[in-house]
Design an enzyme around this catalytic site. Structure first.
Site, PDB file in Angstrom:
ATOM      1  N   CYS B   9       0.775  -1.233   0.000  1.00 31.78           N
ATOM      2  CA  CYS B   9       0.000   0.000   0.000  1.00 31.78           C
ATOM      3  C   CYS B   9       0.809   1.287   0.000  1.00 31.78           C
ATOM      4  O   CYS B   9       1.939   1.332   0.476  1.00 31.78           O
ATOM      5  CB  CYS B   9      -0.875   0.090   1.247  1.00 31.78           C
ATOM      6  SG  CYS B   9      -1.986  -1.263   1.433  1.00 31.78           S
ATOM      7  N   GLY B  39       1.316   0.270  -5.176  1.00 29.43           N
ATOM      8  CA  GLY B  39       0.084  -0.512  -5.313  1.00 29.43           C
ATOM      9  C   GLY B  39      -0.686  -0.104  -6.540  1.00 29.43           C
ATOM     10  O   GLY B  39      -1.013   1.069  -6.692  1.00 29.43           O
ATOM     11  N   ASN B 115      -1.355   0.965   5.596  1.00 27.67           N
ATOM     12  CA  ASN B 115      -0.250   0.352   4.873  1.00 27.67           C
ATOM     13  C   ASN B 115       0.410  -0.617   5.836  1.00 27.67           C
ATOM     14  O   ASN B 115       1.046  -0.197   6.800  1.00 27.67           O
ATOM     15  CB  ASN B 115       0.755   1.420   4.423  1.00 27.67           C
ATOM     16  CG  ASN B 115       1.988   0.811   3.774  1.00 27.67           C
ATOM     17  OD1 ASN B 115       1.977  -0.338   3.363  1.00 27.67           O
ATOM     18  ND2 ASN B 115       3.060   1.586   3.697  1.00 27.67           N
ATOM     19  N   GLY B 116       0.242  -1.905   5.560  1.00 28.67           N
ATOM     20  CA  GLY B 116       0.837  -2.878   6.460  1.00 28.67           C
ATOM     21  C   GLY B 116       0.011  -4.149   6.545  1.00 28.67           C
ATOM     22  O   GLY B 116      -0.842  -4.397   5.695  1.00 28.67           O
ATOM     23  N   CYS B 251      11.635  -1.636   7.537  1.00 24.47           N
ATOM     24  CA  CYS B 251      11.893  -2.600   6.448  1.00 24.47           C
ATOM     25  C   CYS B 251      13.046  -2.122   5.554  1.00 24.47           C
ATOM     26  O   CYS B 251      12.921  -1.095   4.874  1.00 24.47           O
ATOM     27  CB  CYS B 251      10.617  -2.747   5.621  1.00 24.47           C
ATOM     28  SG  CYS B 251      10.822  -3.665   4.094  1.00 24.47           S
ATOM     29  N   TYR B 257      14.285  -1.583  -2.764  1.00 23.25           N
ATOM     30  CA  TYR B 257      13.419  -1.824  -3.903  1.00 23.25           C
ATOM     31  C   TYR B 257      12.081  -1.081  -3.885  1.00 23.25           C
ATOM     32  O   TYR B 257      11.658  -0.531  -4.897  1.00 23.25           O
ATOM     33  CB  TYR B 257      13.170  -3.327  -4.012  1.00 23.25           C
ATOM     34  CG  TYR B 257      12.228  -3.720  -5.093  1.00 23.25           C
ATOM     35  CD1 TYR B 257      12.631  -3.736  -6.427  1.00 23.25           C
ATOM     36  CD2 TYR B 257      10.913  -4.055  -4.796  1.00 23.25           C
ATOM     37  CE1 TYR B 257      11.746  -4.088  -7.428  1.00 23.25           C
ATOM     38  CE2 TYR B 257      10.033  -4.408  -5.789  1.00 23.25           C
ATOM     39  CZ  TYR B 257      10.445  -4.423  -7.105  1.00 23.25           C
ATOM     40  OH  TYR B 257       9.582  -4.767  -8.088  1.00 23.25           O
ATOM     41  N   SER B 298      14.776  -1.063 -11.776  1.00 17.77           N
ATOM     42  CA  SER B 298      15.170  -1.086 -10.364  1.00 17.77           C
ATOM     43  C   SER B 298      16.653  -1.367 -10.135  1.00 17.77           C
ATOM     44  O   SER B 298      17.166  -1.106  -9.054  1.00 17.77           O
ATOM     45  CB  SER B 298      14.315  -2.081  -9.601  1.00 17.77           C
ATOM     46  OG  SER B 298      14.412  -3.345 -10.206  1.00 17.77           O
ATOM     47  N   ASP B 361      18.351  -5.788  -8.427  1.00 16.12           N
ATOM     48  CA  ASP B 361      18.150  -5.499  -7.005  1.00 16.12           C
ATOM     49  C   ASP B 361      17.938  -6.730  -6.135  1.00 16.12           C
ATOM     50  O   ASP B 361      18.304  -6.749  -4.970  1.00 16.12           O
ATOM     51  CB  ASP B 361      16.978  -4.536  -6.836  1.00 16.12           C
ATOM     52  CG  ASP B 361      15.725  -5.154  -7.374  1.00 16.12           C
ATOM     53  OD1 ASP B 361      14.969  -5.759  -6.610  1.00 16.12           O
ATOM     54  OD2 ASP B 361      15.510  -5.073  -8.605  1.00 16.12           O
ATOM     55  N   CYS B 448      14.606  -3.931   9.915  1.00 18.24           N
ATOM     56  CA  CYS B 448      14.218  -5.342   9.861  1.00 18.24           C
ATOM     57  C   CYS B 448      14.823  -5.916   8.576  1.00 18.24           C
ATOM     58  O   CYS B 448      14.574  -5.394   7.490  1.00 18.24           O
ATOM     59  CB  CYS B 448      12.693  -5.468   9.803  1.00 18.24           C
ATOM     60  SG  CYS B 448      12.115  -7.147   9.449  1.00 18.24           S
ATOM     61  N   CYS B 451      13.666 -10.920   5.916  1.00 19.62           N
ATOM     62  CA  CYS B 451      13.544 -11.677   4.663  1.00 19.62           C
ATOM     63  C   CYS B 451      14.890 -12.253   4.226  1.00 19.62           C
ATOM     64  O   CYS B 451      14.945 -13.239   3.491  1.00 19.62           O
ATOM     65  CB  CYS B 451      12.913 -10.836   3.557  1.00 19.62           C
ATOM     66  SG  CYS B 451      13.686  -9.238   3.297  1.00 19.62           S
TER      67      CYS B 451
END
Lengths: 476, 476, 476, 476
Positions: B9, B39, B115-116, B251, B257, B298, B361, B448, B451
């Site tokens: 989002c 989005g 957003n989340g 994040c 990205y 990207s 990326d 964070c 990933c």
């Protein structure tokens, strides 16, 4: 950023199917998509099935991805085809002018696609009308179809008829003609617009630019020579060179702006032309600065050339919003969100406090360049020096682009210095006119630079810009 | 190139009209357009007119430029608004999940944009249902709305209710809540997603990224702190910091990205992060080569960083076709025109005979990278060395992106060397995991990198990927 | 109920504006809407502005209410116009065949609309092609345009050119031709299709049926005589009668089925014709029954006539669902919900236990009549007697309707008794062939009943049904 | 002719598939199409697959034939379903109010369709909101869903929960509730709106009107009694009659206007009701005249009844244009082509010189009746006598129709004689109020005639017309 000058067309043709017949249409679809930069208003495909003796033509207003969908492509079944993607100025953007033009005539069917414009079309229309001809569009393609039909009555073959028509036409005409059993490609004697030949599997293809052949996994063979007619039949490929050997006048603006940078035209890489334009510009108009940026997307390569030659670091200064759509609502005059800010975001990290060289490809109407200067100042640029990778745009073009009259050209209305002051830049320089054709030094053909020099390849004394005024049917 | 991972989002809010009330909607329109990269599936605007006490919400599936037109914008008349642009995985792309969510409750109206993603949403749903609540969507926003409504019954104000809800939610939630007279912005205590505040004229605005504030000619003020709640009313701006001060886990993939390069997040330029990632990569994984190219769009900035640090010249090797549309027909398996060739054209003049470093990326599913290698070989590249400006992608994300399960991740299925061989590259290297957060060294918050590292900011032991399976209404 | 036979066209023309110029287009819009029953596949308006010397033509596939909207009508500014509404068999339903046909020729512009079909069009095409003509559609109108253009070269006026073309055409052609300053109406010498003249305010109008003149608040003046050409200019109305006085062959099926019951054609009320057909049928084929019902909508009036003459009470037995749309999904074979039950609901209260006479206008392919019998039985009818208000349909029509070949006609494939048995009716009778033209006894012209009698007004020995096979371009 | 008063809904439900599961959706599709006259603004189907435990809901603005196409129907795979077709006044015509309403709650899923309106909905909303409930629409169905969810917490079954909710609701509510394994039908205790049960193959169906059962080839079983709840499960059909036996107040206007003439409601044929209304009218208000005509379509049957009883011949005087579309452009004030002439064509042959009795079903706003009188005079009628087959419309309806306030009712603003004079008729008479329920003498239930008499079945003293004003979210 709307395109500043619009090329009128991209064309593609195929003879002989690659694997199975439905791939013919899909190959044209992908090739037209690769030529979409040459025209976004309408597009179409005319496909011939030699066995069933049927020609199907589908065309409409819109992008390739809008006009065709999977179910339509699945109904286009054949083993040869021609396709077209078209730009048109707003008042001519009608379905009637969309191509291919598919007709019935005394020898069956013809489908024609044209990239270019015929300067003496009004005169030819009048002559044909006096013989009883009727016209359903305002396009030059219909005039050519009519001439081919008449010449066919006294010719032994369609290729002879086409060859007879070539000397009658004064202008730019890269063109494909599909008859019931043949595909014919024509590049006008001046070679004003590009046209090349290649292979996809066992099929022969023609394309406005080599990038379309690459996009469908094909192999580029060569460019057509100015004046060359290439005939493809089941018996092979034949070249008719009766009209070759005259003066050449390939449009230099194809290299500067129109063509895709991954195309190679007449032996010259378009990417390399733009890089070289930047290099020449750096040599001719150096400036003491901290970074070089380009105006996305068309100014980026020349900016890299400028950076390379000048030794000033290249950086991205403006990020383009990729999501602009056909139906996007433009900001109104006086709204805070100005048009250019919606489309381009300045990268403050790069430009703040810097002396910036901003490279763009051309100034035509000059309507947004002042907003670009403002945008860089807003982001904190200390100085803004503009370098344009083409000469001053001073003369109209009659060969298939949309510059209609001189009074809208920025550098006709203002001197360079006046214009520089008007847009608030610290300096403004153009590519020297005498070096413009140096950008494409590997090209095997010579160039037309009439839009910069006013020297047209042939006499255009009639008021050609007015030519369509007498044809007053507007269709939708 | 489809986006490899999708952020869920972009949000934007405004309180207080700039000049006249119709500009409120247009300002949100242009801001959402600037956030379109976050989005593309659906979008919407909820606008409040404090004088007339009316809230109008317009939302639908589609891009900002498709969902809104001039006549719709002209009917959106108010002096505060929230807007949303949303990505959604295909099976959830329903109108019911489109935002803003506008509701009536015991104190009038609320419009919420989020957003989340809330990791404990299934548990919260069950609790609410056991109290009689009904749910019309599968979205987390409806759960939050329901919680706010209940907490409002025992709170003195809407901001108190919102503040009471924050500790109940486990996950990422940059969020805007518009009540009849107030606009409230919330960034979750970990600060997982960005959220910043700015001014446009006399109005206060909130945006997922600073680029949206620039796009509407506004002034960026600051990022919200992790856990901060900002309340805007006619009396001014108030900050509630009861939930601030915990662990931070912004994040890192926003920098690599998701975000736009012209945004500045928590004090760090995204452009600079990407350039730095390229530089670190050059240091960590050098290679003897002739040119550096990036995968558009990207990978371009990291490629420039790699070139800068390594001293190998930067060139464009691949040109992206800008006209890809929503309805474009993808090539079928086995067709000559392969998907990647349709979208990217190789610049032969640059890569032919060269040893090429190609920077991208990230590698997630790894479905197209082998086509890119093939494409460069087709254009004559002598060697192809791949450098990825992020570490190996190994773990799923539960905070609002669409990586659902490990078994689809390329670098889980294969070792780096296996994968390099599989795609036919000469070498393949990634950004070192221990240096990933160095790319954003100016950031005021911590990151964070779950990933890549598998270290989540809090316990996610439940099988969260399965969380929506029990909600089995599909609406259209 | 789909229409069983389709008329090919409705036409309307206006010369001289009623009040202000935008009313010209709106008047044509409403008139075409009143003629919508004569063609639902495509429609268009060509409007001429004599002062500005501009002709604008807007046409497309679809109903009048779909092709035009308020903003389009507002751009159609002029003081004369021609309009067309068209039926076309599926394979010819292309934009290229939509009318008006607007062309440029040696004397400027022409816009032509045609109701009818030219039997010798293939032959005329061949002749024209041998003189170099090209054709862009498969329609007869383009052939006529081409002939007019050529004859104009040797004529003193457009009306002389049109008059020269009339003897070349073999077939039905009610036609309007709009030149830069004139409007010309033509009814073919046999008068096969209707065409009448009227006034709306100070403007002169032409229409296929008088109902279109009433719909726009105008005054019907008279029908054109077979062969008459009417010329309207600023100097007034002039009648050219050079081609009048031959045999007459007005289509009797206009009275039985095509025309609207509120129209009056050649002095005969269509409503009265249908009522009379019912009366004659009652006389010729009486039956002992309890109620008379009609098949909605086309059989209702004849049913009332049958009831009146027979003395059996008229009732409604079947209610038609008014909401059927273009995109309605037809039930599949074997589904419980049969096609006819979706469209017609039986009124059990009226038919249960009753001996029912069901009147319909004609049996062509005979594909749904058995479902109607079944439907009445399902609703409890004791007996079902079918009476058809036209004779047995046995021969094809070449004059602008879509009955292509005999082998699809029910009463060619079966005898009357076989067919009665096949559909499960208790009896089946038709209007006697020798009384068919008695239904329109007030008509000032004589009739063509070739579809019943096989007696065509002129020789149609060529295999006309095959005529278009050689024109094999399909356009969309 | 736009419908004068709009019924708010048609509903249909099915439990148990006929043959194979895809037929379930198609059966609902055809049934909704048969109920299209009860609502044209939006429609939807919610289909449950008991084996896969999935509910899919598809709904949108538009007609049944517009909202669904073959590919959508093919994805609706299940063995039970509810469907809805809806009228809504312009300002409420939003997607959020479209039905079915599909929700998740503490026992899984529920899909609800409602025909009716709940007079005490605002009060119920307030109570629920005070317990924390949020509302996403302005519709009554969401209130009912919320009540069922809460009552379910204290009930042993969904049917018990539904039964507990019935006494809380004050108003009209024919309703279907589909839970994961059950289908429940409810008719409110007054029986204000119709609801019947039938069989299609082995499946049980519910429909607002019997015509929908006939349309899908099913068998009508019986009407639900006022207050009856019918539960269908795999174990069979069960009737819950706890709320039966109170006062009955079936809407008499269903017989006069809303329902389709081929429906039978509570034992009374709607066709017969209308015929009888005409007969009673002839008795009560005779007139010396030459012909009786009806206003298409809703006045035709009563006109036949009037003709039968009076002995004056029935004729068609006005032909309705069948092609009116949603996007048809209405004539502007002062244009010659008046609205009513576009839609209705007078049959001069029938009315010229005649004394005409014109029968219509009702006068609500009275906006077009004067144009009808004018139209008949234009066609030459000597006298125009209007007879209305219902009493004077004087009071608003709160039970699911769209008559909001008295000040727009023609017969409130004017006396009968004033109104007769105003519209220029020779006489004007209504069905006597004391005979209105005689039209449906075979009905097994009693009637509500509050719109004529002002006698409501229960107290409606609150200003119900204002009820939605406090809910001020407008969604699109």
């Amino acid at each position: 950023m709307e395109r500043k000058i619009n090329e009128e067309c991209g064309i593609f043709g195929i003879f002989g199917e690659a694997k199975h017949s439905h791939q013919t249409a899909r190959t044209v679809y992908y090739a037209l998509y690769a030529l979409q930069h040459r025209g976004q208003q309408s597009c179409g495909i005319s496909i011939g099935n030699r066995e069933k003796k049927v020609v199907v033509c589908h065309k409409d207003l819109g992008l390739v991805s809008e006009v065709f969908d999977g179910s339509i492509l699945d109904t286009l079944d054949g083993d040869m085809a021609v396709g077209h993607t078209r730009y048109a100025s707003a008042d001519k953007n009608t379905r009637d002018n969309a191509q291919p033009l598919s007709i019935n005539y005394n020898k069956g069917t013809l489908s024609i696609v044209l990239n270019g414009a015929i300067a003496n079309a009004p005169e030819l229309r009048r002559i044909l009308e006096k013989q009883g001809a009727i016209f359903q569009s305002t396009g030059d393609t219909e005039v050519i179809a009519c001439l081919i039909s008449r010449e066919r009555l006294v010719s032994k073959s369609i290729e002879e008829a086409v060859s007879r028509v070539v000397p009658l036409l004064k202008g730019a005409f890269s063109m494909l003609v599909m008859s019931p059993q043949k595909l014919i490609a024509v590049r006008d004697p001046y070679g004003i617009r590009p046209l090349c030949i290649g292979r996809v599997g066992s099929a022969t293809v023609f394309a406005s630019e080599s990038c379309a052949i690459s996009a469908v996994g094909g192999k580029f063979l060569r460019d057509l020579d100015p004046g060359e007619i290439v005939l493809v039949t089941d018996d092979g490929i034949e070249s008719i060179r009766d009209h070759c050997g005259g003066n050449q006048a390939m449009c230099i603006f194809e290299h500067i702006y129109f063509a895709r940078p991954d195309s190679i035209i007449d032996g010259q890489s378009v990417y390399e032309s733009r890089l070289e334009a930047g290099r020449i510009l750096a040599e001719a108009s150096p400036v003491d600065a901290d970074i070089v940026i380009g105006v996305p997307d068309s100014g980026l390569i020349a900016a890299m050339g400028y950076a390379e030659k000048s030794g000033i670091p290249y950086r991205e200064g403006l990020i383009r919003n990729r999501y602009i759509g056909r139906t996007f609502i433009q900001p109104r005059q006086g709204e805070r969100a100005q048009s250019v800010m919606i489309k381009l975001g300045p990268i403050e990290a790069n430009v703040k406090g810097k002396r910036v060289v901003m490279v763009d490809d051309s100034i035509v109407r000059g309507t947004t360049i002042n907003q670009l200067v403002e945008l860089l100042r807003y982001a904190g640029a200390a100085e803004v020096h503009i370098r344009i990778s083409s000469p001053e745009f001073l003369w109209p073009c009659y060969f298939g682009t949309d510059i209609p009259s001189r009074d809208r050209l920025a550098l006709v209305k203002y001197t360079k210095d006046e214009f520089c002051k008007k847009i608030g830049a610290d300096s403004l320089e153009f590519l020297p006119l005498d070096r413009v054709t140096d950008v494409a030094k590997n090209s095997k053909v010579k160039f037309c630079d009439a839009c910069f020099s006013g020297k047209y390849p042939f006499d255009v004394t009639e008021d050609l810009a007015q030519k369509d005024f007498e044809y007053n049917i507007e269709k939708r």
